[in-house]
Design a protein around this motif. Structure first.
Motif, PDB file in Angstrom:
ATOM      1  N   MET A   1       0.845  -1.187   0.000  1.00 17.34           N
ATOM      2  CA  MET A   1       0.000   0.000   0.000  1.00 17.34           C
ATOM      3  C   MET A   1       0.884   1.242   0.000  1.00 17.34           C
ATOM      4  N   ALA A   2       0.573   2.210  -0.818  1.00 19.31           N
ATOM      5  CA  ALA A   2       1.347   3.444  -0.906  1.00 19.31           C
ATOM      6  C   ALA A   2       1.108   4.304   0.329  1.00 19.31           C
ATOM      7  N   GLU A   3       2.174   4.947   0.789  1.00 17.66           N
ATOM      8  CA  GLU A   3       2.067   5.816   1.945  1.00 17.66           C
ATOM      9  C   GLU A   3       1.429   7.136   1.540  1.00 17.66           C
ATOM     10  N   LYS A   4       0.458   7.602   2.332  1.00 19.81           N
ATOM     11  CA  LYS A   4      -0.242   8.847   2.016  1.00 19.81           C
ATOM     12  C   LYS A   4       0.662  10.040   2.340  1.00 19.81           C
ATOM     13  N   LYS A   5       0.718  10.989   1.413  1.00 19.73           N
ATOM     14  CA  LYS A   5       1.521  12.201   1.572  1.00 19.73           C
ATOM     15  C   LYS A   5       0.782  13.137   2.528  1.00 19.73           C
ATOM     16  N   PRO A   6       1.474  13.620   3.597  1.00 24.79           N
ATOM     17  CA  PRO A   6       0.791  14.521   4.537  1.00 24.79           C
ATOM     18  C   PRO A   6       0.539  15.885   3.896  1.00 24.79           C
ATOM     19  N   SER A   7      -0.415  16.610   4.460  1.00 23.53           N
ATOM     20  CA  SER A   7      -0.624  17.983   3.994  1.00 23.53           C
ATOM     21  C   SER A   7       0.569  18.822   4.449  1.00 23.53           C
ATOM     22  N   PHE A   8       0.746  19.965   3.827  1.00 26.08           N
ATOM     23  CA  PHE A   8       1.848  20.857   4.191  1.00 26.08           C
ATOM     24  C   PHE A   8       1.765  21.233   5.672  1.00 26.08           C
ATOM     25  N   GLU A   9       0.572  21.575   6.120  1.00 25.52           N
ATOM     26  CA  GLU A   9       0.376  21.984   7.516  1.00 25.52           C
ATOM     27  C   GLU A   9       0.675  20.831   8.476  1.00 25.52           C
ATOM     28  N   ASN A  10       0.251  19.617   8.118  1.00 25.50           N
ATOM     29  CA  ASN A  10       0.539  18.458   8.967  1.00 25.50           C
ATOM     30  C   ASN A  10       2.037  18.164   9.010  1.00 25.50           C
ATOM     31  N   ALA A  11       2.704  18.310   7.873  1.00 23.45           N
ATOM     32  CA  ALA A  11       4.148  18.092   7.828  1.00 23.45           C
ATOM     33  C   ALA A  11       4.868  19.088   8.735  1.00 23.45           C
ATOM     34  N   LEU A  12       4.474  20.372   8.677  1.00 17.45           N
ATOM     35  CA  LEU A  12       5.099  21.376   9.539  1.00 17.45           C
ATOM     36  C   LEU A  12       4.823  21.104  11.016  1.00 17.45           C
ATOM     37  N   GLY A  13       3.595  20.682  11.318  1.00 13.73           N
ATOM     38  CA  GLY A  13       3.254  20.361  12.705  1.00 13.73           C
ATOM     39  C   GLY A  13       4.079  19.212  13.243  1.00 13.73           C
ATOM     40  N   LEU A  43      10.779  17.279   5.737  1.00 11.36           N
ATOM     41  CA  LEU A  43      11.304  18.535   5.207  1.00 11.36           C
ATOM     42  C   LEU A  43      11.374  18.492   3.684  1.00 11.36           C
ATOM     43  N   ALA A  44      11.821  17.364   3.141  1.00 10.76           N
ATOM     44  CA  ALA A  44      11.890  17.218   1.685  1.00 10.76           C
ATOM     45  C   ALA A  44      10.493  17.283   1.073  1.00 10.76           C
ATOM     46  N   THR A  45       9.532  16.630   1.713  1.00  6.31           N
ATOM     47  CA  THR A  45       8.152  16.643   1.226  1.00  6.31           C
ATOM     48  C   THR A  45       7.578  18.059   1.261  1.00  6.31           C
ATOM     49  N   ALA A  46       7.766  18.761   2.375  1.00  4.76           N
ATOM     50  CA  ALA A  46       7.246  20.129   2.507  1.00  4.76           C
ATOM     51  C   ALA A  46       7.916  21.058   1.497  1.00  4.76           C
ATOM     52  N   SER A  47       9.198  20.892   1.297  1.00  2.00           N
ATOM     53  CA  SER A  47       9.921  21.721   0.328  1.00  2.00           C
ATOM     54  C   SER A  47       9.401  21.490  -1.084  1.00  2.00           C
ATOM     55  N   GLN A  48       9.130  20.240  -1.420  1.00  2.00           N
ATOM     56  CA  GLN A  48       8.583  19.918  -2.741  1.00  2.00           C
ATOM     57  C   GLN A  48       7.195  20.544  -2.910  1.00  2.00           C
ATOM     58  N   MET A  49       6.388  20.497  -1.857  1.00  4.68           N
ATOM     59  CA  MET A  49       5.056  21.102  -1.928  1.00  4.68           C
ATOM     60  C   MET A  49       5.153  22.607  -2.151  1.00  4.68           C
ATOM     61  N   ASP A  51       7.646  24.201  -3.623  1.00  6.76           N
ATOM     62  CA  ASP A  51       8.103  24.400  -5.002  1.00  6.76           C
ATOM     63  C   ASP A  51       6.952  24.259  -5.989  1.00  6.76           C
ATOM     64  N   GLU A  52       6.118  23.249  -5.792  1.00  9.52           N
ATOM     65  CA  GLU A  52       4.976  23.029  -6.688  1.00  9.52           C
ATOM     66  C   GLU A  52       3.986  24.195  -6.598  1.00  9.52           C
ATOM     67  N   ALA A  53       3.755  24.679  -5.393  1.00  8.27           N
ATOM     68  CA  ALA A  53       2.833  25.805  -5.215  1.00  8.27           C
ATOM     69  C   ALA A  53       3.389  27.057  -5.884  1.00  8.27           C
ATOM     70  N   GLU A  54       4.679  27.280  -5.736  1.00  8.09           N
ATOM     71  CA  GLU A  54       5.297  28.460  -6.355  1.00  8.09           C
ATOM     72  C   GLU A  54       5.183  28.401  -7.873  1.00  8.09           C
ATOM     73  N   GLN A  55       5.361  27.225  -8.440  1.00  7.80           N
ATOM     74  CA  GLN A  55       5.265  27.079  -9.890  1.00  7.80           C
ATOM     75  C   GLN A  55       3.860  27.374 -10.389  1.00  7.80           C
ATOM     76  N   LYS A  56       2.868  27.122  -9.564  1.00  9.86           N
ATOM     77  CA  LYS A  56       1.496  27.414  -9.956  1.00  9.86           C
ATOM     78  C   LYS A  56       1.190  28.907  -9.884  1.00  9.86           C
ATOM     79  N   VAL A  57       1.872  29.613  -8.989  1.00 12.56           N
ATOM     80  CA  VAL A  57       1.575  31.016  -8.752  1.00 12.56           C
ATOM     81  C   VAL A  57       2.393  31.957  -9.627  1.00 12.56           C
ATOM     82  N   VAL A  58       3.638  31.589  -9.896  1.00 17.04           N
ATOM     83  CA  VAL A  58       4.535  32.483 -10.607  1.00 17.04           C
ATOM     84  C   VAL A  58       5.174  31.751 -11.785  1.00 17.04           C
TER      85      VAL A  58
END
Length: 76
Positions: A1-13, A43-49, A51-58
């Protein structure tokens, strides 16, 4: 079973919890290493999130002086 990716907020918490545990300094070395590994993965997961958000905005394009300039992301 694939591991579920946490939300950005959950990762920071969770990162905050890990830092607090590690800063106490009362854990055995093996537990500290496990928490450190979990923290670096989060940290790697949050950083990737971010980066993806920035690419959508700018998006970058070349300006008149051929240097990149930031423009708001346009929906296509």
């Amino acid at each position: 079973m694939a591991e579920k990716k946490p939300s950005f907020e959950n990762a920071l918490g969770r990162l905050d919890e890990i830092v607090r545990h590690l800063e106490k300094g009362d854990l055995p070395l093996s537990d500290s290493l496990k928490l450190f590994e979990e923290g670096t993965a989060l940290l790697a997961t949050a950083s990737q999130m971010l980066d993806e958000a920035e690419q959508k905005v700018v998006k970058l394009r070349k300006g008149a002086d051929r240097r990149p300039e930031e423009l708001p992301f346009e929906e296509e």
